[in-house]
Design a protein around this motif. Structure first.
Motif, PDB file in Angstrom:
ATOM      1  N   SER A   6       0.837  -1.192   0.000  1.00 42.09           N
ATOM      2  CA  SER A   6       0.000   0.000   0.000  1.00 42.09           C
ATOM      3  C   SER A   6       0.876   1.249   0.000  1.00 42.09           C
ATOM      4  O   SER A   6       1.982   1.248   0.553  1.00 42.09           O
ATOM      5  N   THR A   7       0.369   2.308  -0.590  1.00 42.47           N
ATOM      6  CA  THR A   7       1.092   3.583  -0.556  1.00 42.47           C
ATOM      7  C   THR A   7       1.290   4.065   0.876  1.00 42.47           C
ATOM      8  O   THR A   7       2.211   4.835   1.151  1.00 42.47           O
ATOM      9  N   ASN A   8       0.450   3.595   1.781  1.00 42.29           N
ATOM     10  CA  ASN A   8       0.580   4.005   3.183  1.00 42.29           C
ATOM     11  C   ASN A   8       1.898   3.538   3.803  1.00 42.29           C
ATOM     12  O   ASN A   8       2.365   4.139   4.773  1.00 42.29           O
ATOM     13  N   VAL A   9       2.499   2.473   3.252  1.00 40.63           N
ATOM     14  CA  VAL A   9       3.789   1.991   3.754  1.00 40.63           C
ATOM     15  C   VAL A   9       4.879   3.044   3.537  1.00 40.63           C
ATOM     16  O   VAL A   9       5.736   3.257   4.387  1.00 40.63           O
ATOM     17  N   SER A  10       4.824   3.713   2.396  1.00 42.59           N
ATOM     18  CA  SER A  10       5.890   4.664   2.055  1.00 42.59           C
ATOM     19  C   SER A  10       5.575   6.107   2.440  1.00 42.59           C
ATOM     20  O   SER A  10       6.483   6.940   2.482  1.00 42.59           O
ATOM     21  N   ARG A  11       4.313   6.403   2.724  1.00 46.71           N
ATOM     22  CA  ARG A  11       3.930   7.800   2.974  1.00 46.71           C
ATOM     23  C   ARG A  11       4.829   8.412   4.047  1.00 46.71           C
ATOM     24  O   ARG A  11       5.005   7.861   5.123  1.00 46.71           O
ATOM     25  N   VAL A  80       5.177   6.800  -2.704  1.00 54.29           N
ATOM     26  CA  VAL A  80       5.494   6.042  -3.914  1.00 54.29           C
ATOM     27  C   VAL A  80       4.195   5.856  -4.687  1.00 54.29           C
ATOM     28  O   VAL A  80       3.212   5.348  -4.143  1.00 54.29           O
ATOM     29  N   ILE A  81       4.185   6.280  -5.960  1.00 54.95           N
ATOM     30  CA  ILE A  81       2.954   6.218  -6.760  1.00 54.95           C
ATOM     31  C   ILE A  81       2.991   5.148  -7.847  1.00 54.95           C
ATOM     32  O   ILE A  81       1.954   4.776  -8.378  1.00 54.95           O
ATOM     33  N   SER A  82       4.181   4.665  -8.200  1.00 54.66           N
ATOM     34  CA  SER A  82       4.289   3.556  -9.152  1.00 54.66           C
ATOM     35  C   SER A  82       5.690   2.968  -9.029  1.00 54.66           C
ATOM     36  O   SER A  82       6.595   3.599  -8.478  1.00 54.66           O
ATOM     37  N   THR A  83       5.824   1.753  -9.549  1.00 55.05           N
ATOM     38  CA  THR A  83       7.124   1.087  -9.496  1.00 55.05           C
ATOM     39  C   THR A  83       7.412   0.402 -10.819  1.00 55.05           C
ATOM     40  O   THR A  83       6.496   0.049 -11.578  1.00 55.05           O
ATOM     41  N   GLY A  84       8.718   0.239 -11.071  1.00 49.55           N
ATOM     42  CA  GLY A  84       9.180  -0.596 -12.168  1.00 49.55           C
ATOM     43  C   GLY A  84       9.839  -1.809 -11.528  1.00 49.55           C
ATOM     44  O   GLY A  84       9.521  -2.179 -10.398  1.00 49.55           O
ATOM     45  N   ARG A  85      10.806  -2.398 -12.217  1.00 52.84           N
ATOM     46  CA  ARG A  85      11.486  -3.556 -11.639  1.00 52.84           C
ATOM     47  C   ARG A  85      12.361  -3.145 -10.462  1.00 52.84           C
ATOM     48  O   ARG A  85      12.327  -3.764  -9.407  1.00 52.84           O
ATOM     49  N   THR A  86      13.132  -2.056 -10.634  1.00 50.77           N
ATOM     50  CA  THR A  86      14.028  -1.577  -9.573  1.00 50.77           C
ATOM     51  C   THR A  86      13.767  -0.112  -9.219  1.00 50.77           C
ATOM     52  O   THR A  86      14.413   0.427  -8.334  1.00 50.77           O
ATOM     53  N   SER A  87      12.851   0.512  -9.933  1.00 54.53           N
ATOM     54  CA  SER A  87      12.616   1.948  -9.743  1.00 54.53           C
ATOM     55  C   SER A  87      11.278   2.221  -9.086  1.00 54.53           C
ATOM     56  O   SER A  87      10.362   1.390  -9.121  1.00 54.53           O
ATOM     57  N   MET A  88      11.191   3.394  -8.497  1.00 59.62           N
ATOM     58  CA  MET A  88       9.972   3.864  -7.845  1.00 59.62           C
ATOM     59  C   MET A  88       9.750   5.316  -8.223  1.00 59.62           C
ATOM     60  O   MET A  88      10.670   6.119  -8.145  1.00 59.62           O
TER      61      MET A  88
END
Length: 159
Positions: A6-11, A80-88
């Motif tokens: 969840s985005t709440n983890v990174s907020r 964090v609003i989106s991720t790739g393989r290693t990117s955020m």
């Protein structure tokens, strides 16, 4: 990685006070100071999501919407609003509060790309993300467009 968080983890939220050394001759905060704050909160946000050290890969957009003055309080929020393989992709919003009037205005928004790296500095996989708010969902859905633009810019630089 197939796990999604969840985005709440990174907020992440930070508060800063605008002091005289942070301002220009007009008495407003230096854009570079705001950018440093944005880069710092984006890194912390991405580290919370990935549990890894991160590096800044790009600052896609920065919108300076209004300014802050000496004595104002800045509230920064990163997610964090989106991720790739290693990117955020990290969205950062900066809000200014006038301490005397209590009035709050959004001063800056930005989207940065952070990459998780291991102890050798090599990119390492990250979990996906589940957007929670309407704003996060909108930004999540527009992520492929931003990614394609970054890839196009990279391809043009390689020519």
């Amino acid at each position: 990685m197939t796990e999604k968080l969840s985005t709440n983890v990174s907020r992440t939220n930070q508060t800063k006070l605008v002091l005289p050394p942070d301002t220009n001759h007009l008495g407003t905060i230096f854009g570079g100071t705001v950018l440093a704050y944005i880069d710092e909160i984006a890194a912390i946000t991405a580290m919370k999501h990935s549990n890894q050290v991160v590096v800044t890969a790009s600052i896609d957009t920065v919108n300076f919407l209004s300014s802050a003055r000496v004595g104002d309080i800045l509230h920064l929020e990163g997610v964090v609003i989106s991720t790739g393989r290693t990117s955020m992709e990290v969205f950062v919003k900066v809000e200014c509060q006038n301490i005397q009037s209590g009035e709050k205005t959004i001063t800056t928004t930005a989207i940065l790309t952070m990459v998780a790296v291991d102890q050798d500095g090599k990119p390492t996989p990250v979990c996906g993300v589940i957007p929670e708010t309407e704003e996060e969902k909108r930004l999540f859905l527009s992520a492929p467009t931003r990614r394609n633009r970054r890839l196009q810019i990279s391809a043009e630089k390689m020519k």
